[in-house]
Design a protein around this motif. Sequence first.
Motif, PDB file in Angstrom:
ATOM      1  N   THR A 208     -13.025  18.919   2.202  1.00 22.10           N
ATOM      2  CA  THR A 208     -13.251  18.001   3.322  1.00 22.10           C
ATOM      3  C   THR A 208     -13.571  18.814   4.586  1.00 22.10           C
ATOM      4  OG1 THR A 208     -11.622  16.489   2.365  1.00 22.10           O
ATOM      5  CG2 THR A 208     -12.169  16.143   4.668  1.00 22.10           C
ATOM      6  N   PRO A 209     -14.605  18.443   5.344  1.00 21.64           N
ATOM      7  CA  PRO A 209     -14.893  19.167   6.591  1.00 21.64           C
ATOM      8  C   PRO A 209     -13.725  19.021   7.580  1.00 21.64           C
ATOM      9  CG  PRO A 209     -16.748  17.756   5.980  1.00 21.64           C
ATOM     10  CD  PRO A 209     -15.601  17.386   5.082  1.00 21.64           C
ATOM     11  N   ALA A 210     -13.252  20.159   8.100  1.00 27.51           N
ATOM     12  CA  ALA A 210     -12.046  20.138   8.937  1.00 27.51           C
ATOM     13  C   ALA A 210     -12.404  19.970  10.407  1.00 27.51           C
ATOM     14  CB  ALA A 210     -11.239  21.405   8.704  1.00 27.51           C
ATOM     15  N   THR A 211     -12.779  18.741  10.769  1.00 27.49           N
ATOM     16  CA  THR A 211     -12.993  18.447  12.188  1.00 27.49           C
ATOM     17  C   THR A 211     -11.631  18.206  12.831  1.00 27.49           C
ATOM     18  OG1 THR A 211     -13.138  16.089  11.713  1.00 27.49           O
ATOM     19  CG2 THR A 211     -15.205  17.329  11.721  1.00 27.49           C
ATOM     20  N   VAL A 212     -11.583  18.238  14.163  1.00 26.89           N
ATOM     21  CA  VAL A 212     -10.322  17.975  14.867  1.00 26.89           C
ATOM     22  C   VAL A 212      -9.784  16.604  14.476  1.00 26.89           C
ATOM     23  CG1 VAL A 212      -9.302  17.503  17.130  1.00 26.89           C
ATOM     24  CG2 VAL A 212     -10.768  19.508  16.822  1.00 26.89           C
ATOM     25  N   THR A 213     -10.664  15.592  14.467  1.00 33.35           N
ATOM     26  CA  THR A 213     -10.219  14.232  14.142  1.00 33.35           C
ATOM     27  C   THR A 213      -9.670  14.159  12.724  1.00 33.35           C
ATOM     28  OG1 THR A 213     -12.386  13.804  15.080  1.00 33.35           O
ATOM     29  CG2 THR A 213     -10.937  11.926  14.799  1.00 33.35           C
ATOM     30  N   GLN A 214     -10.383  14.800  11.787  1.00 35.20           N
ATOM     31  CA  GLN A 214      -9.931  14.782  10.393  1.00 35.20           C
ATOM     32  C   GLN A 214      -8.548  15.431  10.266  1.00 35.20           C
ATOM     33  OE1 GLN A 214     -11.768  13.529   7.580  1.00 35.20           O
ATOM     34  NE2 GLN A 214      -9.746  13.714   6.665  1.00 35.20           N
ATOM     35  N   MET A 215      -8.389  16.592  10.879  1.00 37.68           N
ATOM     36  CA  MET A 215      -7.095  17.304  10.783  1.00 37.68           C
ATOM     37  C   MET A 215      -5.989  16.512  11.456  1.00 37.68           C
ATOM     38  SD  MET A 215      -8.131  21.315  11.275  1.00 37.68           S
ATOM     39  CE  MET A 215      -9.236  21.060  12.655  1.00 37.68           C
TER      40      MET A 215
ATOM     41  N   SER B  22       0.816  -1.217   0.000  1.00 42.28           N
ATOM     42  CA  SER B  22       0.000   0.000   0.000  1.00 42.28           C
ATOM     43  C   SER B  22       0.844   1.259   0.000  1.00 42.28           C
ATOM     44  CB  SER B  22      -0.902   0.026   1.235  1.00 42.28           C
ATOM     45  OG  SER B  22      -1.486  -1.229   1.431  1.00 42.28           O
ATOM     46  N   SER B  23       0.354   2.268  -0.708  1.00 40.81           N
ATOM     47  CA  SER B  23       1.068   3.553  -0.735  1.00 40.81           C
ATOM     48  C   SER B  23       0.381   4.513   0.238  1.00 40.81           C
ATOM     49  CB  SER B  23       1.015   4.138  -2.142  1.00 40.81           C
ATOM     50  OG  SER B  23      -0.282   4.619  -2.409  1.00 40.81           O
ATOM     51  N   PHE B  24       1.022   5.638   0.463  1.00 38.07           N
ATOM     52  CA  PHE B  24       0.373   6.695   1.228  1.00 38.07           C
ATOM     53  C   PHE B  24      -0.864   7.176   0.480  1.00 38.07           C
ATOM     54  CE2 PHE B  24       4.631   7.730   3.216  1.00 38.07           C
ATOM     55  CZ  PHE B  24       4.226   7.512   4.524  1.00 38.07           C
ATOM     56  N   ASP B  25      -1.804   7.762   1.238  1.00 45.30           N
ATOM     57  CA  ASP B  25      -2.956   8.434   0.651  1.00 45.30           C
ATOM     58  C   ASP B  25      -2.517   9.878   0.377  1.00 45.30           C
ATOM     59  OD1 ASP B  25      -5.205   9.986   0.289  1.00 45.30           O
ATOM     60  OD2 ASP B  25      -6.344   9.088   1.923  1.00 45.30           O
ATOM     61  N   HIS B  26      -2.267  10.173  -0.899  1.00 46.35           N
ATOM     62  CA  HIS B  26      -1.660  11.468  -1.215  1.00 46.35           C
ATOM     63  C   HIS B  26      -2.603  12.651  -0.983  1.00 46.35           C
ATOM     64  CE1 HIS B  26       2.367  10.312  -2.976  1.00 46.35           C
ATOM     65  NE2 HIS B  26       1.836   9.214  -2.502  1.00 46.35           N
ATOM     66  N   ALA B  27      -3.905  12.420  -1.111  1.00 44.45           N
ATOM     67  CA  ALA B  27      -4.849  13.498  -0.802  1.00 44.45           C
ATOM     68  C   ALA B  27      -4.754  13.846   0.685  1.00 44.45           C
ATOM     69  CB  ALA B  27      -6.267  13.083  -1.181  1.00 44.45           C
ATOM     70  N   ALA B  28      -4.562  12.805   1.516  1.00 43.91           N
ATOM     71  CA  ALA B  28      -4.422  13.037   2.963  1.00 43.91           C
ATOM     72  C   ALA B  28      -3.127  13.780   3.271  1.00 43.91           C
ATOM     73  CB  ALA B  28      -4.467  11.708   3.715  1.00 43.91           C
ATOM     74  N   ILE B  29      -2.044  13.414   2.568  1.00 44.38           N
ATOM     75  CA  ILE B  29      -0.769  14.116   2.792  1.00 44.38           C
ATOM     76  C   ILE B  29      -0.927  15.594   2.428  1.00 44.38           C
ATOM     77  CG2 ILE B  29       1.670  14.284   2.155  1.00 44.38           C
ATOM     78  CD1 ILE B  29       1.708  11.378   1.519  1.00 44.38           C
ATOM     79  N   ARG B  30      -1.657  15.832   1.330  1.00 43.02           N
ATOM     80  CA  ARG B  30      -1.839  17.217   0.893  1.00 43.02           C
ATOM     81  C   ARG B  30      -2.652  18.024   1.913  1.00 43.02           C
ATOM     82  NH1 ARG B  30      -1.271  20.100  -4.063  1.00 43.02           N
ATOM     83  NH2 ARG B  30      -2.686  21.861  -3.955  1.00 43.02           N
TER      84      ARG B  30
ATOM     85  N   LEU C 163      -2.836  14.345  19.575  1.00 44.77           N
ATOM     86  CA  LEU C 163      -3.557  15.508  19.045  1.00 44.77           C
ATOM     87  C   LEU C 163      -5.037  15.484  19.399  1.00 44.77           C
ATOM     88  CD1 LEU C 163      -1.912  15.794  15.521  1.00 44.77           C
ATOM     89  CD2 LEU C 163      -1.520  17.264  17.503  1.00 44.77           C
ATOM     90  N   THR C 164      -5.586  14.276  19.579  1.00 43.73           N
ATOM     91  CA  THR C 164      -7.021  14.179  19.868  1.00 43.73           C
ATOM     92  C   THR C 164      -7.245  13.836  21.340  1.00 43.73           C
ATOM     93  OG1 THR C 164      -6.905  11.883  19.100  1.00 43.73           O
ATOM     94  CG2 THR C 164      -7.726  13.497  17.531  1.00 43.73           C
ATOM     95  N   GLY C 165      -6.171  13.794  22.122  1.00 43.57           N
ATOM     96  CA  GLY C 165      -6.274  13.264  23.488  1.00 43.57           C
ATOM     97  C   GLY C 165      -6.415  14.292  24.598  1.00 43.57           C
ATOM     98  N   TYR C 166      -6.504  15.580  24.258  1.00 42.64           N
ATOM     99  CA  TYR C 166      -6.634  16.586  25.315  1.00 42.64           C
ATOM    100  C   TYR C 166      -7.945  16.395  26.054  1.00 42.64           C
ATOM    101  CZ  TYR C 166      -2.599  19.135  23.564  1.00 42.64           C
ATOM    102  OH  TYR C 166      -1.341  19.493  23.194  1.00 42.64           O
ATOM    103  N   ALA C 167      -7.892  16.560  27.368  1.00 42.29           N
ATOM    104  CA  ALA C 167      -9.104  16.384  28.172  1.00 42.29           C
ATOM    105  C   ALA C 167      -8.970  17.241  29.424  1.00 42.29           C
ATOM    106  CB  ALA C 167      -9.252  14.920  28.558  1.00 42.29           C
ATOM    107  N   ASP C 168     -10.090  17.364  30.174  1.00 43.08           N
ATOM    108  CA  ASP C 168      -9.999  18.053  31.455  1.00 43.08           C
ATOM    109  C   ASP C 168      -9.146  17.206  32.386  1.00 43.08           C
ATOM    110  OD1 ASP C 168     -11.559  20.106  30.596  1.00 43.08           O
ATOM    111  OD2 ASP C 168     -13.436  19.180  31.284  1.00 43.08           O
ATOM    112  N   SER C 169      -8.355  17.873  33.187  1.00 39.64           N
ATOM    113  CA  SER C 169      -7.513  17.153  34.121  1.00 39.64           C
ATOM    114  C   SER C 169      -8.397  16.414  35.123  1.00 39.64           C
ATOM    115  CB  SER C 169      -6.586  18.164  34.789  1.00 39.64           C
ATOM    116  OG  SER C 169      -6.414  17.863  36.119  1.00 39.64           O
TER     117      SER C 169
END
Length: 231
Positions: A175-182, A18-26, A131-137
Amino acid sequence: DDCIPSLSYGWPQDGALSSFDHAAIRRGFQVYRQVCSSCHSIQYISFRNFVGVTHDEAGAKKLAEEFEVTDAQPNDDGEMFERPAKLFDRYPGPYRNEAEGRAANGGALPPDLSLMTKARHGGIDYVFALLTGYADSPAGKDLLPGLYYNPYFAGGAIAMPPPLMDGQVEYEDGTPATVTQMAKDVSQFLAWCAEPEHDERKKFGVKAVTVLALGIGITAYYKRLRWAPVK
Ligand code: HEM
């Protein structure tokens, strides 16, 4: 205490063929450029690396020209001078040196990201989780000012403020720029940074295995042919 993602989230480039997903890299480059690059460098990436990956040659040249770099050689008067970057230049980082980087971040140094998916246990999965793991202490856990709770960071208190917010980037491809997507896209971009030769390497692997298999076949046939009268 520290939690390390124990599973692989499953990435397009995982398979042996498998190769990288170039749209994702972009898209990930857009996130890096618009968000992460204000604090983090990618020192091993040159503009020429983008050619054929996220940009065509003209596009990469145009991108390079948007940056000013100090030429490696002084001019005729012996002075160092700035010029627009060219394909062979490294992607410029946000700070001139470590002191400047620390001064801008309350003493903490944002590490270079070009090898980050190789440098940390967990690799690309760690970067995504962070990147997606921030939470209240959790109750009772006091953090010093300038530190943020993130269970994926060793020690649980990181000096990086949560860098991503929904809608922060406007993706060129819509593409909708949600935190998870980014987070997903920039993790893939950083995995590519750490291994820009990845796709070529796998392609070459296919060729090598094909040629070796042919070689083995020919050798086996020849061996049997030569030894046939002896038996
Ligand atoms: C640390 C990624 C944006 C400041 C880190 C680490 C990663 C990372 C992987 C290393 C964690 C470790 O050592 O294990 C990213 C990504 C970003 C981003 C992908 C963009 C989406 C930013 C921004 C800032 C920043 C905008 C500045 C406001 C820092 C600092 C550290 C750090 C100061 C060191 C933390 C510490 O040692 O406690 N970042 N970062 N980062 N980042 Fe970022």
